[in-house]
Scaffold this motif. Sequence first.
Motif, PDB file in Angstrom:
ATOM      1  N   PRO A 125      72.703 -28.930 -27.972  1.00  0.00           N
ATOM      2  CA  PRO A 125      71.372 -28.010 -28.257  1.00  0.00           C
ATOM      3  C   PRO A 125      70.622 -29.031 -28.195  1.00  0.00           C
ATOM      4  CG  PRO A 125      72.502 -27.379 -30.104  1.00  0.00           C
ATOM      5  CD  PRO A 125      73.723 -28.199 -28.610  1.00  0.00           C
ATOM      6  N   LEU A 126      70.900 -30.330 -28.727  1.00  0.00           N
ATOM      7  CA  LEU A 126      69.893 -30.969 -29.042  1.00  0.00           C
ATOM      8  C   LEU A 126      70.011 -32.548 -28.070  1.00  0.00           C
ATOM      9  CD1 LEU A 126      71.972 -32.351 -32.604  1.00  0.00           C
ATOM     10  CD2 LEU A 126      70.266 -30.173 -32.594  1.00  0.00           C
TER      11      LEU A 126
ATOM     12  N   ALA B  18      58.385 -22.654 -18.360  1.00  0.00           N
ATOM     13  CA  ALA B  18      58.958 -24.545 -18.713  1.00  0.00           C
ATOM     14  C   ALA B  18      58.521 -25.856 -19.317  1.00  0.00           C
ATOM     15  CB  ALA B  18      58.569 -25.564 -16.965  1.00  0.00           C
ATOM     16  N   VAL B  19      57.211 -25.483 -20.069  1.00  0.00           N
ATOM     17  CA  VAL B  19      56.874 -26.168 -20.452  1.00  0.00           C
ATOM     18  C   VAL B  19      57.282 -26.057 -21.898  1.00  0.00           C
ATOM     19  CG1 VAL B  19      54.400 -25.760 -22.029  1.00  0.00           C
ATOM     20  CG2 VAL B  19      54.267 -26.202 -19.534  1.00  0.00           C
ATOM     21  N   ARG B  20      57.720 -24.618 -22.481  1.00  0.00           N
ATOM     22  CA  ARG B  20      58.610 -24.486 -24.150  1.00  0.00           C
ATOM     23  C   ARG B  20      59.415 -25.568 -23.110  1.00  0.00           C
ATOM     24  NH1 ARG B  20      59.359 -19.840 -23.346  1.00  0.00           N
ATOM     25  NH2 ARG B  20      61.817 -19.831 -22.411  1.00  0.00           N
ATOM     26  N   TYR B  21      60.436 -25.928 -22.597  1.00  0.00           N
ATOM     27  CA  TYR B  21      61.435 -26.843 -22.826  1.00  0.00           C
ATOM     28  C   TYR B  21      61.369 -27.549 -22.580  1.00  0.00           C
ATOM     29  CZ  TYR B  21      63.789 -22.860 -21.740  1.00  0.00           C
ATOM     30  OH  TYR B  21      65.618 -21.571 -22.743  1.00  0.00           O
ATOM     31  N   TYR B  22      60.307 -28.383 -21.935  1.00  0.00           N
ATOM     32  CA  TYR B  22      59.813 -29.281 -21.922  1.00  0.00           C
ATOM     33  C   TYR B  22      59.519 -30.211 -22.972  1.00  0.00           C
ATOM     34  CZ  TYR B  22      59.790 -30.431 -16.500  1.00  0.00           C
ATOM     35  OH  TYR B  22      59.923 -30.600 -15.207  1.00  0.00           O
ATOM     36  N   ARG B  23      58.539 -29.223 -23.596  1.00  0.00           N
ATOM     37  CA  ARG B  23      58.150 -30.270 -25.274  1.00  0.00           C
ATOM     38  C   ARG B  23      59.392 -29.751 -26.127  1.00  0.00           C
ATOM     39  NH1 ARG B  23      52.271 -29.618 -25.874  1.00  0.00           N
ATOM     40  NH2 ARG B  23      51.226 -28.009 -24.164  1.00  0.00           N
ATOM     41  N   GLU B  24      60.140 -28.412 -26.231  1.00  0.00           N
ATOM     42  CA  GLU B  24      61.320 -29.815 -26.678  1.00  0.00           C
ATOM     43  C   GLU B  24      62.411 -30.760 -26.057  1.00  0.00           C
ATOM     44  OE1 GLU B  24      64.423 -28.489 -29.656  1.00  0.00           O
ATOM     45  OE2 GLU B  24      62.427 -27.944 -29.334  1.00  0.00           O
ATOM     46  N   ALA B  25      62.160 -30.625 -25.495  1.00  0.00           N
ATOM     47  CA  ALA B  25      62.922 -32.249 -24.403  1.00  0.00           C
ATOM     48  C   ALA B  25      61.960 -33.597 -25.674  1.00  0.00           C
ATOM     49  CB  ALA B  25      62.790 -32.558 -23.018  1.00  0.00           C
ATOM     50  N   VAL B  26      60.940 -33.722 -25.444  1.00  0.00           N
ATOM     51  CA  VAL B  26      60.185 -34.688 -25.800  1.00  0.00           C
ATOM     52  C   VAL B  26      59.923 -34.518 -27.497  1.00  0.00           C
ATOM     53  CG1 VAL B  26      57.921 -35.323 -26.226  1.00  0.00           C
ATOM     54  CG2 VAL B  26      58.418 -34.362 -23.945  1.00  0.00           C
ATOM     55  N   ARG B  27      60.145 -33.139 -28.058  1.00  0.00           N
ATOM     56  CA  ARG B  27      60.646 -33.510 -29.307  1.00  0.00           C
ATOM     57  C   ARG B  27      61.835 -33.579 -29.800  1.00  0.00           C
ATOM     58  NH1 ARG B  27      63.257 -30.928 -33.275  1.00  0.00           N
ATOM     59  NH2 ARG B  27      64.288 -29.300 -32.122  1.00  0.00           N
ATOM     60  N   LEU B  28      63.120 -33.486 -28.695  1.00  0.00           N
ATOM     61  CA  LEU B  28      64.312 -33.817 -29.068  1.00  0.00           C
ATOM     62  C   LEU B  28      64.372 -35.857 -29.409  1.00  0.00           C
ATOM     63  CD1 LEU B  28      66.588 -31.490 -28.110  1.00  0.00           C
ATOM     64  CD2 LEU B  28      66.381 -32.180 -30.288  1.00  0.00           C
TER      65      LEU B  28
ATOM     66  N   TRP C 186      86.308 -25.823 -22.951  1.00  0.00           N
ATOM     67  CA  TRP C 186      85.298 -24.433 -22.891  1.00  0.00           C
ATOM     68  C   TRP C 186      84.164 -24.710 -23.119  1.00  0.00           C
ATOM     69  CZ3 TRP C 186      87.009 -19.591 -21.990  1.00  0.00           C
ATOM     70  CH2 TRP C 186      86.440 -18.654 -21.821  1.00  0.00           C
ATOM     71  N   TRP C 187      84.115 -26.259 -24.076  1.00  0.00           N
ATOM     72  CA  TRP C 187      83.038 -26.482 -24.314  1.00  0.00           C
ATOM     73  C   TRP C 187      83.039 -27.917 -22.874  1.00  0.00           C
ATOM     74  CZ3 TRP C 187      85.648 -24.909 -28.508  1.00  0.00           C
ATOM     75  CH2 TRP C 187      85.484 -24.136 -29.011  1.00  0.00           C
ATOM     76  N   LEU C 188      82.015 -27.398 -21.983  1.00  0.00           N
ATOM     77  CA  LEU C 188      81.663 -28.474 -20.946  1.00  0.00           C
ATOM     78  C   LEU C 188      80.099 -28.115 -20.427  1.00  0.00           C
ATOM     79  CD1 LEU C 188      84.610 -26.727 -18.494  1.00  0.00           C
ATOM     80  CD2 LEU C 188      84.484 -29.550 -20.019  1.00  0.00           C
ATOM     81  N   CYS C 189      80.168 -29.162 -20.099  1.00  0.00           N
ATOM     82  CA  CYS C 189      78.770 -29.481 -20.309  1.00  0.00           C
ATOM     83  C   CYS C 189      78.716 -30.609 -19.261  1.00  0.00           C
ATOM     84  CB  CYS C 189      77.842 -29.940 -21.513  1.00  0.00           C
ATOM     85  SG  CYS C 189      76.058 -30.789 -20.959  1.00  0.00           S
ATOM     86  N   PHE C 190      77.332 -30.131 -18.009  1.00  0.00           N
ATOM     87  CA  PHE C 190      77.216 -31.314 -16.733  1.00  0.00           C
ATOM     88  C   PHE C 190      76.918 -32.589 -17.537  1.00  0.00           C
ATOM     89  CE2 PHE C 190      72.976 -29.269 -17.494  1.00  0.00           C
ATOM     90  CZ  PHE C 190      72.288 -30.904 -17.838  1.00  0.00           C
ATOM     91  N   ASP C 191      75.894 -32.766 -18.690  1.00  0.00           N
ATOM     92  CA  ASP C 191      75.793 -34.315 -19.316  1.00  0.00           C
ATOM     93  C   ASP C 191      75.753 -34.066 -20.839  1.00  0.00           C
ATOM     94  OD1 ASP C 191      74.136 -36.393 -18.441  1.00  0.00           O
ATOM     95  OD2 ASP C 191      73.048 -35.541 -20.337  1.00  0.00           O
ATOM     96  N   TRP C 192      76.061 -34.863 -20.766  1.00  0.00           N
ATOM     97  CA  TRP C 192      76.721 -34.744 -22.406  1.00  0.00           C
ATOM     98  C   TRP C 192      75.138 -36.795 -23.371  1.00  0.00           C
ATOM     99  CZ3 TRP C 192      80.279 -32.316 -25.241  1.00  0.00           C
ATOM    100  CH2 TRP C 192      81.228 -31.883 -24.872  1.00  0.00           C
ATOM    101  N   SER C 193      74.866 -37.248 -23.108  1.00  0.00           N
ATOM    102  CA  SER C 193      74.092 -37.860 -23.387  1.00  0.00           C
ATOM    103  C   SER C 193      73.116 -37.543 -23.964  1.00  0.00           C
ATOM    104  CB  SER C 193      73.233 -39.042 -21.944  1.00  0.00           C
ATOM    105  OG  SER C 193      72.612 -37.982 -21.572  1.00  0.00           O
ATOM    106  N   MET C 194      71.889 -38.479 -24.306  1.00  0.00           N
ATOM    107  CA  MET C 194      70.500 -37.619 -25.148  1.00  0.00           C
ATOM    108  C   MET C 194      70.681 -36.847 -26.431  1.00  0.00           C
ATOM    109  SD  MET C 194      67.731 -37.798 -22.898  1.00  0.00           S
ATOM    110  CE  MET C 194      66.644 -39.350 -21.270  1.00  0.00           C
ATOM    111  N   GLY C 195      72.016 -37.276 -27.257  1.00  0.00           N
ATOM    112  CA  GLY C 195      71.838 -36.581 -28.399  1.00  0.00           C
ATOM    113  C   GLY C 195      72.742 -35.305 -28.095  1.00  0.00           C
TER     114      GLY C 195
END
Length: 690
Positions: free
Chosen positions: A428-429, A450-460, A297-306
């Motif tokens: 989400p992490l 897009a800016v909001r998600y990029y900022r979150e990526a840099v924060r994580l 059920w919990w499927l994701c295209f990428d499982w890296s980066m936290g």
Amino acid sequence: HPEWMALTQVYWDHHIPLPKLTSLQAKVTVALVALLCFCNSYDGEFVFDDSEAIVNNKDLRPTTPLSSIWCNDFWGSNLRSNSSHKSYRPLTVLTFRLNHLIAGGLHPVGFHVLNIILHAVISALMIDVFAILIGGLGRDEDGQRLNLAPKTSFLAGLFFAAHPVHTESVAGIVGRADLLCALFFQLSFLTYCKAFNKGDFSVHWVAVSLLLCAAAMLCKEQGITVLILSMGLLTRLGLLGLGGISMLYSRWRIMGTGPPAFTEVDNPASFEESILIRILNYNYYYSLNAWLLLCPWWLCFDWSMGCVPLIKSATDWRMVWLLLLWGFLLGLIGQALCSQDSQRRRTLTLGLVLLVVPFLPACNVFFRVGFVIAERVLYLSSAGYCLLLLLLALTLALLCVYVARCALRSQQWRSEQSLFTSALSVCPLNAKVHYNVGKNLADRGNTTAAVRYYREAVRLHPTYVHAMNNLGNILKEKNELIEAEQLLSKAVSIQSDFAAAWMNLGIVQNSLQKFEEAEQSYLNAIRFRRKYPDCYYNLGRLYADQNRHVDALNAWRNATVLKPDHSLAWNNMVILLDNLGNLAQAELIGREALRIVPNDHTIMFSLANVLGKLEKYKESESFFLHALQINPNAASCHGNLAVLYHRWGKLELAKKHYELSLKLDPEAAGTKDNYNMLLRKLDQLKRKTA
């Protein structure tokens, strides 16, 4: 014969609540279920890794020599390059190239349809594989193979066809590698089984099986594991072993420079200094893979980066999953070794072998892999899981759940937007998830989100240089130059050879009129990426701003040498030479450019201006009109054509194009002035003729 080939009826087969179908009926039914589960992905886009493996892969283009497929990796990079992932899959790339050739370009429908068809064929053939593994290799008096577990193999085939963990392999076009590998894996196994007939052993069929194994390996690396499965079942180890060693040696020679180099963000556990921590995390990854098979059920295209935080100590509560996994596996192994029921013992043993063996190349034991979890590597292992499911007495209700989940998940794989956003609730992490959501939003023009998600990526992930680069680009476009400079400077300080970030930093510094710093940034970009036409183009713009005209022309010429169809560089050369009054040279450059990019209306426009100044009115008119055919709403083109007619004395035509220009751009001051001048002249002519 060994026990696995024994001719015995599978006693539990008649208890399965399914109709007894003929072999053809069962295969058609399983294939239809496979099509039902994934057919809604047929018109999907190119998503995620498809961009690198297909859209940007030069090996798919007809202009690239076919021989390059055998020298490059899956992504189009030379295998001997240090940056290559060493994923040598030439047969898979060849099918991509055939898709491109048949469709006449990069049209994703054909790619998706072939993937879906392959999965349907594999699912149907899996019935034969399951029949041999469950019921043995029994034959009738005519030598035809018997299916001694028709219902059991049919149900296992249905589970395989409908398992949601296959979505990445089927709905994602790069999953073609897993599909083709599985197909040749099956054919190699089934062909090997043909070597045994009424006590006879055929070396011919063994040789064919080895060739099919080699084909599986040329589609994806784990294809070699079919030999381990066969060795576990058959006695002709010498021939298989020799064939396997030859293939592995050839594969190693092709790789050239050794194994690929991965970064810590790709597989953080493998970079841990403590062997104990590495072992704990690897086993935790195994338990997560097992959970994806059991509850996809919990499927994701990428499982890296936290996405999967590391276990740092033995007191982590997630250790429970490791204990459950090994407790369950040891229980199954105990049953496989000690059960008094020979049929149950055989099915458990072969189910475990088929579950574990194809997964071995991804287990981090023999070499480091470039991912934490990858759903696609479970494609073949899921066949073993489907066998074990039958012994656990799970019901048909689970099959219905799997079908529904497949339909939902393949729908999510139809576009990058739905694929990436679906991952937010699962991981989400994961900084890469936020990065890809942001990139998709930016590509669709929603830069604010897009800016909001990029900022979150840099924060994580504070050292995520690609997120910094993309965020810096957006801030540059929004004229938030100070923060853009800070982000891009940080990116190149973290990764000094990040050529794109150096170029973007140069653009920002140029806008801030930090010309010396901008020039150095551009030169750094070129130092790290020698063939960088866009950087030469931007360097030329910097030199032009500084009135370093010769340097600007040289930079733009370098851009066109590296990328002959770089129309912006060609056009800027024509404009600069025009502005310098070097009209003859401007004409030569403009004509040279149009031989290479014959339908570029901007270059036609610039060349037409030059020819007008040279009083070559007829040719100038021709280029203006051709440019307007391509871009009829170009106000400046109408305006300059009007000026040409004005000079040429064709006043009515001049009036017509002045009016068209002002209709498209009413605020064009120069055009207004010229138009008013023309009206006065026409008025004077009328008075003279009155």
